[in-house]
Design an enzyme around this catalytic site. Structure first.
Site, PDB file in Angstrom:
ATOM      1  N   LYS A 169       0.839  -1.208   0.000  1.00  0.00           N
ATOM      2  CA  LYS A 169       0.000   0.000   0.000  1.00  0.00           C
ATOM      3  C   LYS A 169       0.876   1.261   0.000  1.00  0.00           C
ATOM      4  O   LYS A 169       2.044   1.205   0.379  1.00  0.00           O
ATOM      5  CB  LYS A 169      -0.907  -0.009   1.238  1.00  0.00           C
ATOM      6  N   TYR A 229      18.811  29.242   5.513  1.00  0.00           N
ATOM      7  CA  TYR A 229      17.791  30.112   6.107  1.00  0.00           C
ATOM      8  C   TYR A 229      18.135  30.471   7.546  1.00  0.00           C
ATOM      9  O   TYR A 229      18.491  29.610   8.343  1.00  0.00           O
ATOM     10  CB  TYR A 229      16.419  29.430   6.073  1.00  0.00           C
TER      11      TYR A 229
END
Ligand SMILES: *Cc1c(COP(=O)(O)O)cnc(C)c1O
Length: 339
Positions: A30, A235
């Site tokens: 899955k 950042y």
């Protein structure tokens, strides 16, 4: 370009280990085979000889139709779903509305998530008989097989009682006996008997102890530069360098499914520095390629989560490549300057 390498040797080793406990495997593929790539994983499963798989929904079932004898879909069908797949029945209501001939009855033995209740089993069997559905399987799921001293054996005993009830009903009514499956990866070595099939996911992919990590994630160098002493990068300059060093930017970021981090992260080959960007991370050292991880069990230690969660989110956009052995798996890791 970043790559996900799938190590076939390790994958087969895991499958061999599972087969030594029970050779009848329903391979759970899955959610894009836990992020590994449903097609390459299905290809390898077929080569290994696995005949049954479980998927999340019809879209996944369509992708792998033709690879396997039986495809079990865990969720209720949608209107356009094909009739020749097997469907898990998660509730009595779903069973009453069902029009698909092949079913696996899921019973709730204690998870309390889905499945028909113990006291509804007889009613369910009557409906199956009356409507002429083919009951291919009866199954249940453990809620805490990965822990010691919990409800696993209570659930298991309950399941055996239900199994008995189903078998008596089928014999009395001349129906084929369904096969019974309850063992997930964590339960493989815990149960006295894993019954007709084991239904395993994470062990195949090597996301739990005792099994080899199949996925290797490799990022490619985008650019390099020298960072000065007391210079920051990324950042908010979240990383401040204590010395002059070479840094490399690679082409993997949190958009690729790596959990967000703001204070560095330990990779297989080196360290990521500061904050991860959407499409990039900055790593320490001079590299052409960087192995982010080759065993998710190690990589997950950076984060407050589980191996499943890391694997399943690795972006399907990254190309998957099957490699035959660990030796071929050696990508060039040309370390020109390590410090
Ligand atoms: C995902 C899933 C599995 C596989 O569990 P693992 O812990 O990965 O072995 C088995 N059964 C059901 C119903 C599942 O949803």
């Amino acid at each position: 370009m970043a790559f996900v390498y799938l190590n076939k040797e390790k994958f087969f080793n895991n499958l061999k280990k599972i087969s030594s406990i029970n050779p009848n495997i329903i391979a759970v593929i899955k959610d894009n085979a836990y992020g590994h790539g449903i097609l390459p994983i299905s290809k390898m499963l077929k080569e290994f000889g696995v005949k049954k798989v479980a998927v999340r929904d019809n879209d996944e079932a369509r992708i792998v139709r033709g690879f396997f004898e039986e495809i079990l879909i865990f969720n209720p069908p949608t209107s356009r779903d094909a009739m020749n797949f097997s469907y898990a029945i998660n509730s009595l209501l779903q069973l009453k509305k069902n029009r698909h001939p092949y079913i696996h009855l899921k019973v709730d033995t204690g998870f309390r998530r889905n499945g028909i209740l113990e006291e509804e089993v007889e009613e369910a069997l009557e409906i199956i008989l009356k409507k002429g559905f083919e009951l291919r399987g009866v199954f249940s799921h453990f809620c805490c097989a990965d822990e010691d001293g919990c409800d696993t054996f209570i659930q298991y005993d309950k399941f055996l009682k239900i199994k008995d009830k189903v078998e008596k009903f089928c014999t009395k009514n001349n129906l084929h006996l369904p096969y019974f499956h309850i063992a997930n990866s964590a339960a493989l070595t815990k149960l006295p008997n894993t019954l007709d099939f084991v239904r395993v996911g994470i062990a195949m992919y090597g996301g739990i102890d005792g099994y080899e990590g199949v996925m290797k994630l490799v990022g490619k160098m985008v650019s390099r530069r020298v960072l000065d002493e007391k210079e920051g990068c990324g950042y908010n300059k979240a990383f401040m360098s204590d010395k002059k060093r070479v840094i490399t930017t690679i082409d993997i970021g949190y958009a690729d499914g790596i959990p967000y981090f703001k204070n560095g992260c330990k990779l297989k080959d080196t360290f990521a520095l500061g904050k991860i960007s959407m499409d990039y991370m900055i790593v320490d050292g001079e590299w052409d390629e960087v192995v982010v991880f080759d065993d998710v069990k190690e990589f997950v230690k950076n984060f407050d989560t589980i191996t499943y969660d890391i694997l399943v989110k690795i972006s399907p956009k990254i190309k998957r490549k099957i490699v035959e052995t660990s030796d071929n798996n050696r990508v060039k890791q040309s370390i020109k300057i390590s410090r």
